[in-house]
Enzyme design. Structure first.
Site, PDB file in Angstrom:
ATOM      1  N   GLY A 147      -3.230   1.755  -5.351  1.00  0.00           N
ATOM      2  CA  GLY A 147      -2.762   2.411  -6.571  1.00  0.00           C
ATOM      3  C   GLY A 147      -3.889   2.904  -7.447  1.00  0.00           C
ATOM      4  O   GLY A 147      -4.097   4.097  -7.592  1.00  0.00           O
ATOM      5  N   HIS A 184       4.158  -4.271  -3.197  1.00  0.00           N
ATOM      6  CA  HIS A 184       2.792  -4.814  -3.177  1.00  0.00           C
ATOM      7  C   HIS A 184       2.753  -6.123  -3.958  1.00  0.00           C
ATOM      8  O   HIS A 184       3.165  -6.187  -5.120  1.00  0.00           O
ATOM      9  CB  HIS A 184       1.822  -3.811  -3.795  1.00  0.00           C
ATOM     10  CG  HIS A 184       0.455  -4.383  -4.041  1.00  0.00           C
ATOM     11  ND1 HIS A 184      -0.417  -4.663  -3.017  1.00  0.00           N
ATOM     12  CD2 HIS A 184      -0.168  -4.771  -5.181  1.00  0.00           C
ATOM     13  CE1 HIS A 184      -1.531  -5.191  -3.518  1.00  0.00           C
ATOM     14  NE2 HIS A 184      -1.399  -5.273  -4.834  1.00  0.00           N
ATOM     15  N   HIS A 222     -12.551  -7.114  -4.706  1.00  0.00           N
ATOM     16  CA  HIS A 222     -13.328  -7.873  -5.682  1.00  0.00           C
ATOM     17  C   HIS A 222     -14.802  -7.969  -5.302  1.00  0.00           C
ATOM     18  O   HIS A 222     -15.586  -8.600  -5.997  1.00  0.00           O
ATOM     19  CB  HIS A 222     -12.726  -9.273  -5.853  1.00  0.00           C
ATOM     20  CG  HIS A 222     -11.324  -9.228  -6.376  1.00  0.00           C
ATOM     21  ND1 HIS A 222     -11.022  -8.738  -7.622  1.00  0.00           N
ATOM     22  CD2 HIS A 222     -10.142  -9.560  -5.823  1.00  0.00           C
ATOM     23  CE1 HIS A 222      -9.713  -8.784  -7.810  1.00  0.00           C
ATOM     24  NE2 HIS A 222      -9.161  -9.269  -6.731  1.00  0.00           N
TER      25      HIS A 222
END
Lengths: 328, 335
Positions: B22, B219, B272
């Site tokens: 997204g 998701h 991350h």
């Protein structure tokens, strides 16, 4: 059946009001090297003084330092022990708050007091007794990653975290701390390990001196463990009533030999509870509690709320007690 | 089954289709503009022009990299819940709440009946889809996450708040479908935080998706998926996108116990980490998933939105991902 008003543990360190952003700014400046560690500490101390007075001003009998110096409930203590490094972020239970995860790389070893100066400095500026908060050895163990061949599993970690907490509690007790809260939220998610927590608390309790120990659980339903918890070697039990529909009836039915910290005010929602949502439970439960003093508190620490709402929750708690005492 | 649904919607995708979750990093000029807008130093129109420019950049970039199903990159959003709560009547913004370290955010408060204010994402979807011939996903935050990440001062409990939000969010889905969106992703990162609430989260998803002609992707991330996996199969969506690339879950065992019945989007990029994965690393992760499910059921994507990475890191990661997927397609003789 004395009922004292107590802050649970954490308190919002910044707010949206004038001057309430100074710690946030100083934190960023400290990270960039623009503020010295000494100046940063002075700002933290001033915020602690401010929030201790804010709690007392709301009418509380027992305050905390708000855990203002803590990065989170796990890494602040664990990260200062020898043998433990700090890793990346991990969600803290079902909150939207993240802790840094300890990685145990060698023998866990306590070499000096970690919270002692924090306690002393908060007590020095507080008009009310300061409750000390310690995350318990089981919860520390559950959140830790093992990267040392010395440890095979959580129980082995818990044994050495317990050793560290025994020394810390001893130091705090000698310094005059009257109430020490050991927090074990993880136990509610692994009720089969309650025996492990009991053994740990027996060891910690042997070093508490004249301090009282309060075992606090939250973020889960404590009702299934309630009877077992009555046999734990602590002076009081703290409960989060927002997760448990049956707990108040259970306490009413079985009574309590121990003092209870009644977490009836929701520490995770901004809505102010109506009097009729709290008073009937207080009237029902408190006469069955033999341990004294008991505490009216929030379901968990208040750092999950914005500062203005956290303060209103404390004020509201004081209004609830006034209503309770006034009308019985 | 779901591939047939895609075909019926007029979408023809290669095996191992690649997509993104997204969000993409905002270019510096947009970060500056958002800061200026927050201080009322520029007009909304100026900000929106730059948001369109950045959306165009990411559509072009995704095409150049070779992604199969595109996203608009969420250049117009700050936070995935705040964006919707700021537009919907019934919400207020709270004071600052700490998330971790020195990070704080304004958490929404539900203070009245939540209402759909008219299309919230459709204009952006139309704009992005108008820039490319490849399918662009419609993107929404799901009712359970909006509820869980908001304070609730209005509804009597979490279930009623979630279901009320679902009824309003359905209007947005209907508007996206009407505008022509064929693939719609609903983000529910909070889905697994309270396993005992999954039944009403599923009920809410029925409210959002039932009877609508679109291919739905859900998701979820941060999951305690082992405890809720079998129930998650009841979610009325076609594709589950799970952040499981770095998970220690024994998926093989879970799938043996309860056979997986949907398409699976496999997060193969660690969003991350600053480190750009090599195509070989990505390939290994895809091959691991191929041991679990047939290639026709797998989609390939990062394990979450890439907004916290730099533009160059995000591009580097996507290039590795698309390269690995294309290579595997060639080897499978299905280019």
């Amino acid at each position: 059946m004395a009922l004292l008003l107590a802050n649970h543990s954490s308190y919002p360190r910044i707010g949206d009001g004038a001057g309430q952003q100074r710690l946030r700014r100083a934190y960023a400046q400290h990270e960039r090297g623009e503020v010295t560690s000494r100046d940063f500490e002075a700002i933290q101390a001033s915020v602690i003084q401010e929030i201790v007075q804010e709690q007392a001003g709301a009418g509380l009998d027992l305050v905390t330092d708000g855990q203002i110096r803590w990065y989170d409930p796990i890494s602040h203590f664990a990260g200062r022990l020898d043998g433990v490094k700090i890793n990346g972020l991990l969600r803290f239970f079902d909150t939207n708050f993240y802790i840094r995860q300890p990685v145990v790389v060698d023998r866990i070893f306590w070499k000096e007091p970690i919270l002692l100066e924090e306690y002393r400095s908060a007590q020095a500026v507080s008009p009310k007794p300061v409750k000390v908060i310690l995350t318990g050895p089981y919860t520390l163990g559950r959140f830790s990653i093992i990267e040392s061949s010395r440890y095979r599993d959580v129980p082995e970690l818990v044994a050495d975290y317990t050793e560290a907490l025994m020394k810390e509690v001893e130091a705090l007790g000698k310094a005059g701390a009257t109430l020490i809260q050991i927090e074990e939220p993880s136990m509610l998610h692994h009720p089969g390990d309650a025996g492990l927590v009991k053994v740990a608390l027996t060891r910690i309790g042997s070093r508490k001196g004249s301090a009282r120990l309060l075992l606090a659980t939250y973020f889960g339903d404590a009702a299934p463990l309630y009877e077992a918890l009555q046999g734990f070697p602590v002076d009081g039990l703290g409960f989060d009533f927002t997760y448990s529909r049956g707990l108040s009836d259970l306490i009413t039915r079985l009574g309590s030999d121990k003092a209870i910290a009644l977490g009836l005010i929701d520490g995770r929602n901004t809505r102010m509870e109506r009097m009729e949502e709290i008073l009937p439970t207080l009237r029902k439960v408190l006469p069955k509690v033999k341990g004294s003093p008991s505490y009216l508190t929030t379901s968990c620490g208040l750092e999950y709320l914005p500062r203005d709402k956290a303060y209103l929750k404390l004020k509201h708690m004081a209004a609830v007690r006034a209503e309770f005492v006034g009308r019985g | 089954m779901s591939r047939a649904k895609l075909k019926s919607l007029g979408i023809d995708l290669p095996i191992l289709p690649t997509s993104s979750v997204g969000s993409f990093p905002k270019p510096d000029y947009l970060v500056d503009a958002r800061a200026k807008f927050a201080k009322a130093k520029i007009e909304r129109k100026e900000l929106e022009d730059l948001e369109r420019q950045a959306t165009g950049y990411w559509i072009k970039t995704q095409e150049e990299i070779g992604l199969d199903v595109l996203v608009d990159g969420e250049m117009y959003r700050g936070d995935m819940v705040a964006y919707f709560s700021e537009l919907m009547p019934g919400f207020e913004q709270s004071g600052l709440v700490r998330s971790y370290g020195n990070r704080y955010y304004h958490k929404p408060i539900i203070v009245g009946e939540a209402r759909w204010p008219g299309p919230m994402t459709v204009g952006w979807w139309r704009y992005a889809q108008g820039l490319t011939k490849r399918p662009v996903k419609g993107m929404l935050t799901g009712p359970y996450t909006v509820m869980d990440w908001s304070f609730n001062e209005h509804y009597p409990d979490r279930r009623s708040a979630c279901l009320a939000l679902a009824r309003e969010i359905r209007h947005e889905v209907e508007a996206l479908v009407e505008a022509g969106a064929k693939i719609i992703q609903i983000d529910e990162p909070a889905l697994s935080v309270r396993p005992e609430e999954l039944p009403f989260a599923i009920e809410a998803m029925h409210v959002v998706t039932d009877g609508l002609p679109a291919y739905f992707i859900l998701h979820a991330c941060y999951g305690a998926f082992d405890t809720i996996y079998s129930q998650m199969l009841k979610l009325p969506v076609d594709n589950l996108d799970l952040a499981i690339s770095h998970s220690t879950l024994n998926l093989m065992e879970m799938f043996r116990r309860d056979p997986f019945t949907k398409d699976l989007s496999v997060g193969v990029l660690d969003v991350h980490s600053h480190e750009v994965e090599t195509p070989e690393t990505v390939r290994t992760r895809i091959e691991r998933a191929l041991q679990l499910l047939p290639k026709e059921s797998l989609w390939i994507d990062p394990d979450c939105g890439l907004k916290t990475r730099t533009v160059e890191e995000a591009k580097g990661k996507l290039i590795s991902m698309v390269g690995a997927a294309k290579r595997l397609r060639v080897e499978a003789g299905a280019n």
